[in-house]
Motif scaffolding. Structure first.
Motif, PDB file in Angstrom:
ATOM      1  N   LEU A 112       0.856  -1.195   0.000  1.00 23.63           N
ATOM      2  CA  LEU A 112       0.000   0.000   0.000  1.00 23.63           C
ATOM      3  C   LEU A 112       0.885   1.236   0.000  1.00 23.63           C
ATOM      4  O   LEU A 112       1.816   1.339   0.792  1.00 23.63           O
ATOM      5  CB  LEU A 112      -0.892  -0.003   1.245  1.00 23.63           C
ATOM      6  CG  LEU A 112      -1.764   1.239   1.393  1.00 23.63           C
ATOM      7  CD1 LEU A 112      -2.951   1.188   0.438  1.00 23.63           C
ATOM      8  CD2 LEU A 112      -2.269   1.388   2.820  1.00 23.63           C
ATOM      9  N   ARG A 113       0.652   2.148  -0.936  1.00 25.71           N
ATOM     10  CA  ARG A 113       1.393   3.416  -0.903  1.00 25.71           C
ATOM     11  C   ARG A 113       0.431   4.556  -1.209  1.00 25.71           C
ATOM     12  O   ARG A 113      -0.413   4.431  -2.104  1.00 25.71           O
ATOM     13  CB  ARG A 113       2.589   3.395  -1.862  1.00 25.71           C
ATOM     14  CG  ARG A 113       2.314   3.092  -3.313  1.00 25.71           C
ATOM     15  CD  ARG A 113       2.733   1.659  -3.676  1.00 25.71           C
ATOM     16  NE  ARG A 113       2.492   1.382  -5.084  1.00 25.71           N
ATOM     17  CZ  ARG A 113       2.014   0.226  -5.537  1.00 25.71           C
ATOM     18  NH1 ARG A 113       1.711  -0.755  -4.725  1.00 25.71           N
ATOM     19  NH2 ARG A 113       1.846   0.056  -6.832  1.00 25.71           N
ATOM     20  N   HIS A 114       0.573   5.641  -0.463  1.00 31.23           N
ATOM     21  CA  HIS A 114      -0.308   6.792  -0.629  1.00 31.23           C
ATOM     22  C   HIS A 114       0.258   7.688  -1.728  1.00 31.23           C
ATOM     23  O   HIS A 114       1.420   8.085  -1.681  1.00 31.23           O
ATOM     24  CB  HIS A 114      -0.455   7.537   0.692  1.00 31.23           C
ATOM     25  CG  HIS A 114      -1.182   6.713   1.713  1.00 31.23           C
ATOM     26  ND1 HIS A 114      -2.561   6.643   1.781  1.00 31.23           N
ATOM     27  CD2 HIS A 114      -0.727   5.863   2.671  1.00 31.23           C
ATOM     28  CE1 HIS A 114      -2.929   5.814   2.744  1.00 31.23           C
ATOM     29  NE2 HIS A 114      -1.828   5.323   3.296  1.00 31.23           N
ATOM     30  N   CYS A 180      -7.379   2.023   2.303  1.00 29.80           N
ATOM     31  CA  CYS A 180      -6.394   3.090   2.514  1.00 29.80           C
ATOM     32  C   CYS A 180      -5.878   3.109   3.954  1.00 29.80           C
ATOM     33  O   CYS A 180      -5.026   3.926   4.294  1.00 29.80           O
ATOM     34  CB  CYS A 180      -7.010   4.460   2.200  1.00 29.80           C
ATOM     35  SG  CYS A 180      -7.426   4.670   0.469  1.00 29.80           S
ATOM     36  N   GLY A 181      -6.410   2.236   4.788  1.00 26.68           N
ATOM     37  CA  GLY A 181      -6.100   2.330   6.211  1.00 26.68           C
ATOM     38  C   GLY A 181      -4.881   1.541   6.638  1.00 26.68           C
ATOM     39  O   GLY A 181      -4.272   0.808   5.856  1.00 26.68           O
ATOM     40  N   ASP A 182      -4.563   1.678   7.927  1.00 23.31           N
ATOM     41  CA  ASP A 182      -3.439   0.930   8.501  1.00 23.31           C
ATOM     42  C   ASP A 182      -3.842  -0.537   8.650  1.00 23.31           C
ATOM     43  O   ASP A 182      -5.009  -0.862   8.816  1.00 23.31           O
ATOM     44  CB  ASP A 182      -3.092   1.486   9.884  1.00 23.31           C
ATOM     45  CG  ASP A 182      -2.579   2.914   9.771  1.00 23.31           C
ATOM     46  OD1 ASP A 182      -1.991   3.240   8.718  1.00 23.31           O
ATOM     47  OD2 ASP A 182      -2.802   3.692  10.719  1.00 23.31           O
ATOM     48  N   GLY A 183      -2.872  -1.392   8.624  1.00 21.18           N
ATOM     49  CA  GLY A 183      -3.108  -2.805   8.909  1.00 21.18           C
ATOM     50  C   GLY A 183      -3.667  -3.594   7.751  1.00 21.18           C
ATOM     51  O   GLY A 183      -4.045  -4.753   7.909  1.00 21.18           O
TER      52      GLY A 183
END
Ligand code: FES
Length: 346
Positions: A112-114, A180-183
């Motif tokens: 995941l990368r923003h 888009c979240g953590d974990g």
């Protein structure tokens, strides 16, 4: 359960597993039932139940507004409870040559990368390789959230073991917030893929026009990747129009620049900013691009004037942007419908 489908061009049948969506069962059996979004919004998949019993798993799906009477239902949201007989309004098309029938498979979220404040990219490592056409999409179902969402593949490769996607974080959007979240790294999800008709195939004797808004650029990246790799731009031009709100909302610009640089001067990239002027820092950083302030379909219409001959157009983005682009391509550019391919997710 056996499902029999009558259409204007004949009758087909297929087996539907308990709990399986009628659309999915048909498509995986090579019966090209009509569909577009596959997520309950467009109404394209509507069918009339002649015999048997079906149940919608999302009775309030927005696509329900296109249904007339009790007997009509959305095949993309409904499961069969008995052997059924259905009628669909149009013809059952044949699959595109070389197209793979969609199927269910699982995968694991990776990397995941923003990319901007509200757009992220992520990969899914598949349990088994998948063939798909450039421009197709997958339905993703995530743990604990009802319903699937559609995301276009960004990458292209035969027998892909990893798919790349982009997701725009929507206010109140359970799946996009989860993605888009953590974990999320390492989480398992289910896919149904490949889907979609906005596909590019090497050897298509046409100039390529891509009009994309926001995360709609995803499928275009897959198409440009394949077109560049197969030397499409040695014989044909490419025009990419990418619309975002402001400079800070832009992403994949380095990747687009790499496609442009490899295309020997035959691929143009225009970035349209709808809400702000174009800062010099952006036009300086991407000197090979054109920039404009305005809505992307309007910018494309202006800059493509007189250049629509032998063009195949691909359109993806928010529904109002897609609708405006389709009006442009049909009414002003007068492209034949067969040369307009689009995705309209919402
Ligand atoms: Fe079923 Fe769009 S394909 S509502």
């Amino acid at each position: 359960m056996k499902v029999v489908v009558h259409s204007k061009n004949g009758t087909r049948d297929f087996e539907c597993d308990p709990g399986e969506k009628v659309l999915h069962a048909g498509l995986r059996s090579d019966v090209e039932l009509p569909y577009e979004c596959a997520t309950g919004t467009c109404g394209t998949c509507k069918a009339r139940l002649v015999r048997g019993r079906v149940e919608s798993q999302w009775p309030d799906a927005p696509g329900g507004r296109y249904l007339k009477g009790e007997a009509e239902f959305l095949t993309c949201q409904s499961v069969a409870h008995d052997d059924c007989t259905l009628e669909v309004g149009g013809t059952l098309k044949s699959c595109e040559p070389g197209a793979s029938a969609p199927r269910r498979l699982g995968g694991v979220v990776r990397a995941l990368r923003h990319l901007t404040h509200d757009v992220a990219a992520f990969d899914v490592d598949l349990d088994a390789p998948l063939d798909f056409a450039a421009g197709q999409f997958a339905l993703l179902s995530v743990p604990g959230i009802t319903g699937a969402r559609a995301y276009s593949m960004v990458n292209f490769e035969p027998r892909a073991s990893r798919l790349s996607f982009v997701v725009k974080k929507k206010i109140g959007g359970a799946v996009s917030t989860w993605l888009c979240g953590d974990g999320v790294e390492g989480a398992r999800l289910d896919l149904f893929a490949p889907l979609g008709h906005a596909t590019f195939h090497p050897g298509t004797p046409k100039h390529l026009l891509c009009i994309a808004g926001g995360s709609g650029i995803a499928g275009m990246m897959s198409i440009l990747s394949l077109a560049g790799r197969e030397g499409h731009f040695s014989a044909w031009d490419g025009h990419v129009f990418f619309g975002v709100r402001s400079a800070g909302d832009g992403f994949f610009l380095d990747e687009l620049e790499a496609f442009r640089a490899r295309a020997g001067g035959r691929l143009s990239v225009t970035v349209a900013l709808s809400d702000t002027d174009v800062p010099a820092s952006l036009s300086d950083a991407y000197a090979g691009f054109d920039f404009a302030r305005g809505l992307v379909h309007a910018v494309a219409g202006e800059r493509m004037k007189g250049r629509f001959a032998d063009v195949r157009a691909y359109v993806a983005g928010p529904p109002p942007m897609v609708d405006a682009s389709l009006r442009l391509l049909l009414r002003e550019a007068r492209l034949p419908p067969a040369d307009i391919r689009y995705d309209k997710f919402s």
